[in-house]
Design an enzyme around this catalytic site. Structure first.
Site, short mmCIF file in Angstrom:
data_model
loop_
_atom_site.label_atom_id
_atom_site.label_comp_id
_atom_site.label_asym_id
_atom_site.label_seq_id
_atom_site.Cartn_x
_atom_site.Cartn_y
_atom_site.Cartn_z
CE LYS A 124 -11.06 -4.05 -1.81
NZ LYS A 124 -10.13 -4.05 -2.70
CE LYS A 166 -4.23 -1.94 0.97
NZ LYS A 166 -5.54 -1.58 0.09
MG MG Z 1 -7.22 -1.71 -3.45
#
Ligand code: MG
Length: 319
Positions: free
Chosen positions: A242, A132
């Site tokens: 997702k 990230k």
């Molecule tokens: Mg992502």
């Protein structure tokens, strides 16, 4: 015999806090387990909202479950509004369970910042790592070079900015990533969601200007309607799906298959009940030679992964 429905809330502590460009600091994951008794079997499913990714809030999901009949009909189970995509996932899995085939391989999710370097040293060797970025981009650009040196030669790295970069910052990143891929083609597998989802033209332009580094959309395509929008824009990169917050799972599956979208499925720190359905979708949609984003299970220190749904339901530590 009529159907019997019940739900209960759970809370689960992360081994270390999760930081992204979108979420300040998450230490506890909350979710809702669903249980349905049919004439022939017990079924389990999970609602795992993530509001900063465009899903309903936890409170909205609880309110829907509280108002849901304890002895529902199959029609009730199909009547979840589009404003509650995480509830649609949960009730969709109750209505028509998605069975797990062979589990796909998964990328290792590294912590943000310099902690990633320590994590690589202690993690089991993997083919794909995810990091990230977008929290402190200048120091991250330096860390990137260290990561590149420290990773196994054959490993791939995906970066995820969670929409946290400006266009100028994204250009700087893509310049650095292009240099890495020129030296070792495919080393940088993709840069995920460099810009905020609102910046449609900016994202399309980045993809055009930096052809040597694939881009992936995540927050931009978090629900079925936005997935459909980007498909009509002929997005040249990848789609991160997702399922837990995308809406009716069967509809999403069908749309991705019909349009042969290059999809990588990602879990969202669901408990094993929701995670198993997400993994089953990944097994159906993911490319066999590409790691899926299912590495969230390693972020919990408990032993829930080894438990059955029935055992989890009885678990004393949930609230
Ligand atoms: Mg992502």
């Amino acid at each position: 015999m009529s159907l019997r429905f019940a739900f209960r809330l759970y809370q689960r502590r992360l081994r270390q806090p999760l930081r992204t460009a979108r979420d300040a600091q998450i230490t506890v994951r909350s979710g809702i387990w669903l249980r349905l008794e049919t004439e022939t079997e017990l079924r389990w499913a999970e609602i795992a909202p993530w509001p900063s990714f465009g899903s309903e809030t936890f409170a909205e999901a609880i309110a829907f479950c509280e108002a849901f009949p304890a002895q529902p009909t199959w029609v009730d189970l199909a009547a979840v509004p589009a404003t509650l995509p995480a509830c649609q996932f949960g009730f969709g899995c109750l209505r028509k369970p998605i069975r797990t085939g062979l589990l796909p391989t998964s990328a290792v999710l590294l912590p943000a910042g310099a902690a990633a370097l320590r994590a690589i040293a202690s993690a089991a060797p993997a083919t794909t790592y995810k990091w990230k970025i977008g929290l402190d981009w200048e120091s991250e650009l330096e860390l990137l070079l260290q990561l590149d040196r420290q990773l196994p030669r054959s490993a791939k790295l995906r970066l995820d900015a969670n929409g946290g970069l400006t266009t100028a910052q994204a250009d700087r990143w893509l310049q650095a990533l292009t240099a890495i891929n020129e030296r070792q083609p495919g080393r940088i597998e993709w840069l995920e969601q460099p810009l905020d989802p609102n910046q449609v033209d900016g994202l399309l332009k980045l993809a055009q200007n930096w052809p040597q580094v694939p881009l992936a959309l995540d927050e931009s395509v978090s629900q079925l309607s936005s997935l459909q929008f980007w498909q009509t824009q002929s997005w040249p990169g990848l789609y991160i799906l997702k399922p837990a917050i995308a809406g009716w799972p069967q509809t999403v599956l069908q749309f991705c298959q019909e349009h042969q979208l290059p999809v990588v499925v990602s879990s969202m720190f669901e408990s094993p009940i929701g995670w198993r359905s997400v993994a089953a979708i990944a097994a159906q949609l993911g490319r066999a030679d590409q790691a899926q984003g299912l590495g969230t299970t390693a972020w919990f220190a408990d032993d829930w992964e080894s438990k059955t749904a029935a055992a989890l339901w009885q678990h004393p530590s949930n609230s």
